[in-house]
Design a protein around this motif. Structure first.
Motif, PDB file in Angstrom:
ATOM      1  N   HIS A 158       8.749 -69.244  37.041  1.00 28.93           N
ATOM      2  CA  HIS A 158       7.752 -68.745  37.972  1.00 28.93           C
ATOM      3  C   HIS A 158       7.429 -67.291  37.638  1.00 28.93           C
ATOM      4  CE1 HIS A 158       9.141 -72.276  40.172  1.00 28.93           C
ATOM      5  NE2 HIS A 158       8.038 -72.188  40.901  1.00 28.93           N
ATOM      6  N   LYS A 159       6.123 -66.992  37.517  1.00 26.49           N
ATOM      7  CA  LYS A 159       5.664 -65.653  37.195  1.00 26.49           C
ATOM      8  C   LYS A 159       4.414 -65.350  38.013  1.00 26.49           C
ATOM      9  CE  LYS A 159       7.121 -66.243  32.343  1.00 26.49           C
ATOM     10  NZ  LYS A 159       6.669 -66.207  30.922  1.00 26.49           N
ATOM     11  N   SER A 160       3.868 -64.181  37.820  1.00 21.75           N
ATOM     12  CA  SER A 160       2.561 -63.869  38.395  1.00 21.75           C
ATOM     13  C   SER A 160       1.473 -64.302  37.417  1.00 21.75           C
ATOM     14  CB  SER A 160       2.433 -62.374  38.684  1.00 21.75           C
ATOM     15  OG  SER A 160       2.403 -61.638  37.475  1.00 21.75           O
ATOM     16  N   PHE A 161       0.234 -64.366  37.903  1.00 20.53           N
ATOM     17  CA  PHE A 161      -0.890 -64.781  37.066  1.00 20.53           C
ATOM     18  C   PHE A 161      -0.970 -63.976  35.777  1.00 20.53           C
ATOM     19  CE2 PHE A 161      -5.444 -63.892  36.075  1.00 20.53           C
ATOM     20  CZ  PHE A 161      -5.778 -65.150  35.579  1.00 20.53           C
ATOM     21  N   SER A 162      -0.775 -62.688  35.872  1.00 19.06           N
ATOM     22  CA  SER A 162      -0.946 -61.825  34.701  1.00 19.06           C
ATOM     23  C   SER A 162       0.203 -61.930  33.704  1.00 19.06           C
ATOM     24  CB  SER A 162      -1.104 -60.370  35.144  1.00 19.06           C
ATOM     25  OG  SER A 162       0.055 -59.920  35.822  1.00 19.06           O
ATOM     26  N   GLU A 163       1.313 -62.556  34.099  1.00 18.80           N
ATOM     27  CA  GLU A 163       2.488 -62.611  33.231  1.00 18.80           C
ATOM     28  C   GLU A 163       2.573 -63.878  32.390  1.00 18.80           C
ATOM     29  OE1 GLU A 163       5.748 -59.996  35.760  1.00 18.80           O
ATOM     30  OE2 GLU A 163       5.376 -62.078  36.353  1.00 18.80           O
ATOM     31  N   TRP A 195       3.287 -71.295  42.169  1.00 18.04           N
ATOM     32  CA  TRP A 195       3.394 -70.769  40.812  1.00 18.04           C
ATOM     33  C   TRP A 195       2.705 -69.412  40.658  1.00 18.04           C
ATOM     34  CZ3 TRP A 195       6.656 -72.637  37.289  1.00 18.04           C
ATOM     35  CH2 TRP A 195       7.220 -73.893  37.543  1.00 18.04           C
ATOM     36  N   GLY A 196       2.415 -68.753  41.786  1.00 23.11           N
ATOM     37  CA  GLY A 196       1.979 -67.366  41.752  1.00 23.11           C
ATOM     38  C   GLY A 196       0.564 -67.131  41.298  1.00 23.11           C
ATOM     39  N   VAL A 197      -0.345 -68.094  41.548  1.00 18.49           N
ATOM     40  CA  VAL A 197      -1.742 -67.946  41.138  1.00 18.49           C
ATOM     41  C   VAL A 197      -2.629 -68.052  42.374  1.00 18.49           C
ATOM     42  CG1 VAL A 197      -3.606 -68.867  39.722  1.00 18.49           C
ATOM     43  CG2 VAL A 197      -1.260 -68.926  38.870  1.00 18.49           C
ATOM     44  N   HIS A 198      -3.503 -67.039  42.560  1.00 20.15           N
ATOM     45  CA  HIS A 198      -4.340 -66.981  43.757  1.00 20.15           C
ATOM     46  C   HIS A 198      -5.758 -66.551  43.376  1.00 20.15           C
ATOM     47  CE1 HIS A 198      -0.147 -65.803  44.712  1.00 20.15           C
ATOM     48  NE2 HIS A 198      -0.297 -66.689  45.684  1.00 20.15           N
ATOM     49  N   VAL A 199      -6.729 -66.996  44.162  1.00 18.81           N
ATOM     50  CA  VAL A 199      -8.104 -66.542  43.962  1.00 18.81           C
ATOM     51  C   VAL A 199      -8.144 -65.023  44.096  1.00 18.81           C
ATOM     52  CG1 VAL A 199     -10.429 -66.549  44.940  1.00 18.81           C
ATOM     53  CG2 VAL A 199      -9.170 -68.697  44.696  1.00 18.81           C
ATOM     54  N   GLY A 200      -8.782 -64.379  43.134  1.00 18.23           N
ATOM     55  CA  GLY A 200      -8.864 -62.923  43.113  1.00 18.23           C
ATOM     56  C   GLY A 200      -7.864 -62.264  42.184  1.00 18.23           C
TER      57      GLY A 200
END
Length: 317
Positions: free
Chosen positions: A51-56, A85-90
């Motif tokens: 699990h990561k952030s979108f940018s990772e 999974w750490g992905v969101h609009v914006g």
């Protein structure tokens, strides 16, 4: 003398041993795959995904997350997968282009676009800030609309090569609705194309369009030669539906209060193209224009097709 029943006991022991091995193998499978034997492929592959952030995420990992979102049974469950999974609009991240320029990639939609092959939805829709400055066509014409445009052909070839290789390899072709005639008021002019990279339509960014009703009124009047100009609004409004990112920002065809539409190429603010052809002309045979976002970020103006403007692109994983 051999004891009766010995063969039966031996056979039973063999069966039990096989059963134990099968159960063990099944448990091992669940551990390795992260799901039942019939689990979707993306869910099985995610067992080794952190699990990561979108940018990772790297591009292959982000494509896996998008596939899990797409495989969810409903939009609500797909959004829950995205959240998990750490992905969101914006969400946004830098996008290094192969020509040395830098763009930005933003999540604009979740499960918004239909895959062109009919297999369901794409998990994520992303927007890349201008990857180039180009005209829509080499001459001032919108005949044939987006489908016949030079910009569409460029995005499918040289434009795609500007993206990182692994990102380009994971793109999903989706169905886009556009007026592919040019100057017309006929809603039948809105047809489908299959695209891996595309320019956004006016209504995908701004929502339902009422530009012609605002300028000319919503009634047939003598000063407009008894013409119903609202037919053009209806036509433009059929080129898809507004993405969540723009809806959340309050974007309309006459306002962008959050400033999300202002873009730059290099260090200079630039106008950028929609794929929507300007459908009206005062003089028969004049078909010059496509819609643009102004360099100030104002959401709706028109530009000659041969003028250079920013190429903001949509793409799906």
């Amino acid at each position: 003398m051999a004891r009766r029943g010995g063969g039966l006991l031996t056979a039973l022991a063999v069966v039990l041993s096989v059963a134990v091995l099968a159960i063990g193998a099944g448990l091992l499978y669940l551990v390795v795959t992260g799901g039942a034997p019939g689990a979707p492929l993306a869910q099985q592959q995610a067992a080794g995904l952190e699990h990561k952030s979108f940018s990772e995420y790297d591009w292959d990992e982000l494509a896996q997350v998008a596939q899990m979102i797409a495989e969810a049974p409903s939009d609500e469950e797909g959004r829950a997968v995205a959240d998990e999974w750490g992905v969101h609009v914006g969400d946004a991240r830098p996008l290094a282009l192969t020509d040395g320029n830098q763009a930005q990639l933003v999540v604009v939609g979740i499960r918004h676009d239909e895959r062109a092959d009919g297999s369901g939805v794409a998990g994520l829709t992303l927007m890349a800030s201008p990857i180039a400055r180009r005209p829509v066509n080499p001459s001032d014409t919108n005949e044939g609309g987006w489908e016949a445009s030079e910009l569409r052909a460029w995005l499918a070839s040289d434009g795609r090569e500007l993206l990182p290789e692994r990102l380009a390899d994971n793109l999903v072709e989706v169905t886009k609705l556009t007026n592919n005639v040019g100057v017309t008021s006929d809603a039948a002019a809105v047809t489908e194309t299959s695209d891996a990279l595309w320019a956004f339509s006016l209504t995908e960014v701004c929502g339902p369009v009422d530009l012609f009703a605002t300028e000319y009124g919503d009634e047939v009047r003598a000063r407009t030669y008894y013409q119903d100009y609202t037919l053009y609004d209806t036509l433009l409004s059929q080129e898809g539906t507004q993405y969540e990112y723009f809806a959340d920002a309050g974007v309309s065809d006459q306002a962008d209060g959050s400033g999300v539409l202002a873009q730059s190429y290099g260090s200079s603010p630039c106008a950028w193209w929609y794929r929507s052809a300007y459908p009206y002309t005062f003089n028969v045979g004049d078909a010059y224009f496509f819609y643009q976002v102004m360099d100030s970020g104002y959401p709706s103006t028109i530009g000659y097709a041969s003028q250079s403007a920013g190429v903001v692109v949509g793409l799906c994983l």
